[in-house]
Design a protein around this motif. Structure first.
Motif, mmCIF file in Angstrom:
data_model
loop_
_atom_site.group_PDB
_atom_site.id
_atom_site.type_symbol
_atom_site.label_atom_id
_atom_site.label_comp_id
_atom_site.label_asym_id
_atom_site.label_seq_id
_atom_site.Cartn_x
_atom_site.Cartn_y
_atom_site.Cartn_z
ATOM 1 N N ARG A 51 -46.963 -7.902 7.896
ATOM 2 C CA ARG A 51 -47.303 -6.454 8.247
ATOM 3 C C ARG A 51 -45.907 -5.861 8.726
ATOM 4 N NH1 ARG A 51 -51.122 -5.732 12.532
ATOM 5 N NH2 ARG A 51 -52.938 -5.272 10.447
ATOM 6 N N VAL A 52 -45.238 -6.945 9.462
ATOM 7 C CA VAL A 52 -43.746 -7.215 9.756
ATOM 8 C C VAL A 52 -42.185 -6.927 8.987
ATOM 9 C CG1 VAL A 52 -41.950 -8.133 11.346
ATOM 10 C CG2 VAL A 52 -43.861 -8.407 11.934
ATOM 11 N N GLN A 55 -43.035 -3.208 7.574
ATOM 12 C CA GLN A 55 -42.473 -2.151 8.196
ATOM 13 C C GLN A 55 -41.356 -1.972 8.578
ATOM 14 O OE1 GLN A 55 -46.848 -1.976 11.210
ATOM 15 N NE2 GLN A 55 -45.398 -3.103 12.396
ATOM 16 N N SER A 56 -40.778 -3.248 7.969
ATOM 17 C CA SER A 56 -39.311 -3.606 8.603
ATOM 18 C C SER A 56 -37.871 -3.657 7.091
ATOM 19 C CB SER A 56 -39.133 -5.048 9.227
ATOM 20 O OG SER A 56 -39.683 -5.532 9.753
ATOM 21 N N PHE A 60 -40.138 -11.027 6.035
ATOM 22 C CA PHE A 60 -40.447 -11.687 7.572
ATOM 23 C C PHE A 60 -41.264 -13.143 6.925
ATOM 24 C CE2 PHE A 60 -37.809 -8.198 9.040
ATOM 25 C CZ PHE A 60 -36.649 -8.897 9.808
ATOM 26 N N VAL B 175 -39.408 -4.782 13.048
ATOM 27 C CA VAL B 175 -40.481 -4.220 13.068
ATOM 28 C C VAL B 175 -41.091 -3.957 13.905
ATOM 29 C CG1 VAL B 175 -40.957 -0.919 12.972
ATOM 30 C CG2 VAL B 175 -38.854 -1.769 12.820
ATOM 31 N N ASN B 177 -43.468 -3.346 15.796
ATOM 32 C CA ASN B 177 -45.001 -2.240 16.207
ATOM 33 C C ASN B 177 -45.274 -1.092 15.741
ATOM 34 O OD1 ASN B 177 -45.682 -4.143 18.488
ATOM 35 N ND2 ASN B 177 -44.986 -2.579 19.761
ATOM 36 N N GLU B 178 -46.106 -0.879 14.562
ATOM 37 C CA GLU B 178 -46.623 -0.034 14.109
ATOM 38 C C GLU B 178 -46.050 1.690 14.902
ATOM 39 O OE1 GLU B 178 -50.712 0.047 12.460
ATOM 40 O OE2 GLU B 178 -50.728 2.269 12.091
ATOM 41 N N ARG B 181 -42.228 1.889 13.870
ATOM 42 C CA ARG B 181 -42.489 2.662 12.391
ATOM 43 C C ARG B 181 -42.036 4.119 12.648
ATOM 44 N NH1 ARG B 181 -38.999 0.794 9.776
ATOM 45 N NH2 ARG B 181 -38.290 3.421 9.908
#
Lengths: 91, 201
Positions: A51-52, A55-56, A60, B175, B177-178, B181
């Motif tokens: 998930r990171v 989002q990034s 990762f 990043v 945390n949602e 973001r």
């Protein structure tokens, strides 16, 4: 009454199982997720590195780190750039 | 030197986050339910009533109770603080959506869980600080705040360790945390001047 039973069921679902027996503050990678052992000796998720990654905007992976920072030495498992392939990645 | 944030930017930012997560904001001082909770916490000796009402932003479900009027700085909450706490509180909304009823139950009944949920939301504070200033925030003081939430010293130590690890990830571009973001998406398109100067390639 139904609400009370529901609350008890929910509370039990989160705290009525026996502790995992881990050492508080210890960390690990489980698949591509970092976990930490809480004060009650349960493994808890810190981060889902997949998930990171989304989002990034970069890949990762869960890795072991041992870094000197402004706040002192930080040792444990966390999400790090997948491009940082290091010798300690599998610890 | 960081650019100053303007009141209308703070108002627009909060509006974006509220629309993104379906939340509403209420001034804490105007909310009867917050007065009652403050009284209970004070009576139980957990937290001073005035401190709860003036120093703590509180989220219940999708309603966020602020001790300030959004976009108006006061002695305790400057404009950037209002942006950061917005992101922090919206991570609690993410937790509410992710965990369901067990989030609220665990938060109230389980100190380790409360520490875990707060530490996760404090990661947003770390992420926002790094975006704004380009340097890692100190994580230990954030963990120490958990003493105010009735957490044990051992819970604080676990939180401090998790935040220190998060800080390393954030410094490497993660990043976590949602809510962060969602915040950065808006800030980078509407207020990029607030971001720390990037080093020349």
């Amino acid at each position: 009454m139904v609400k009370l039973l529901l609350l008890v069921a929910v509370a039990c679902s989160t705290s009525c199982r026996p502790p995992d027996g881990c050492v508080p503050r210890s960390t690990r990678c489980l698949v591509n997720r970092s976990q930490i052992c809480d004060a009650d000796r349960y493994w808890r998720e810190l981060s889902d590195c997949d998930r990171v990654s989304v989002q990034s905007g970069a890949a990762f992976a869960c890795r072991y780190i041992d870094e000197e920072t402004e706040e002192g030495r930080v040792v444990g498992h966390t999400c790090m750039p997948a491009s940082d392939a290091g010798s300690e990645a599998s610890r | 030197m960081s650019a100053e944030i303007q009141p209308d930017e703070v108002v627009s930012f909060w509006r974006h986050m509220q629309e993104r997560f379906g939340t509403t904001t209420v001034n804490k001082g105007d909310a009867v339910e917050m007065q009652i909770i403050a009284g209970v916490l004070d009576t139980l000796g957990i937290l001073d009533k005035e401190r709860f009402l003036k120093s703590f932003t509180t989220t219940l479900g999708r309603k966020i109770y602020t001790p300030f009027d959004v976009g108006s700085a006061n002695d305790t909450w400057d404009l950037w603080d209002q942006v950061v706490v917005c992101v922090h509180e919206h991570q609690h909304v993410v937790q509410h959506d992710r965990e369901g009823l067990s989030f609220e139950v665990s938060y109230v009944t389980d100190r380790a869980a409360r520490a875990r949920f707060e530490a996760e939301a404090y990661r947003s504070n770390l992420e926002m600080h790094f975006w704004r200033y380009g340097t890692p925030a100190r994580s230990r003081p954030l963990a120490e705040l958990l003493h105010d939430y009735g957490c044990r010293t051992e819970d604080v130590e676990v939180a401090a360790h998790s935040l220190a690890l998060a800080n390393v990830s954030v410094r490497r571009g993660a990043v976590l945390n949602e809510s962060t973001r969602a915040a950065l998406d808006w800030l980078e398109s509407h207020s990029p001047h607030l971001r720390a100067q990037q080093p020349a390639a």
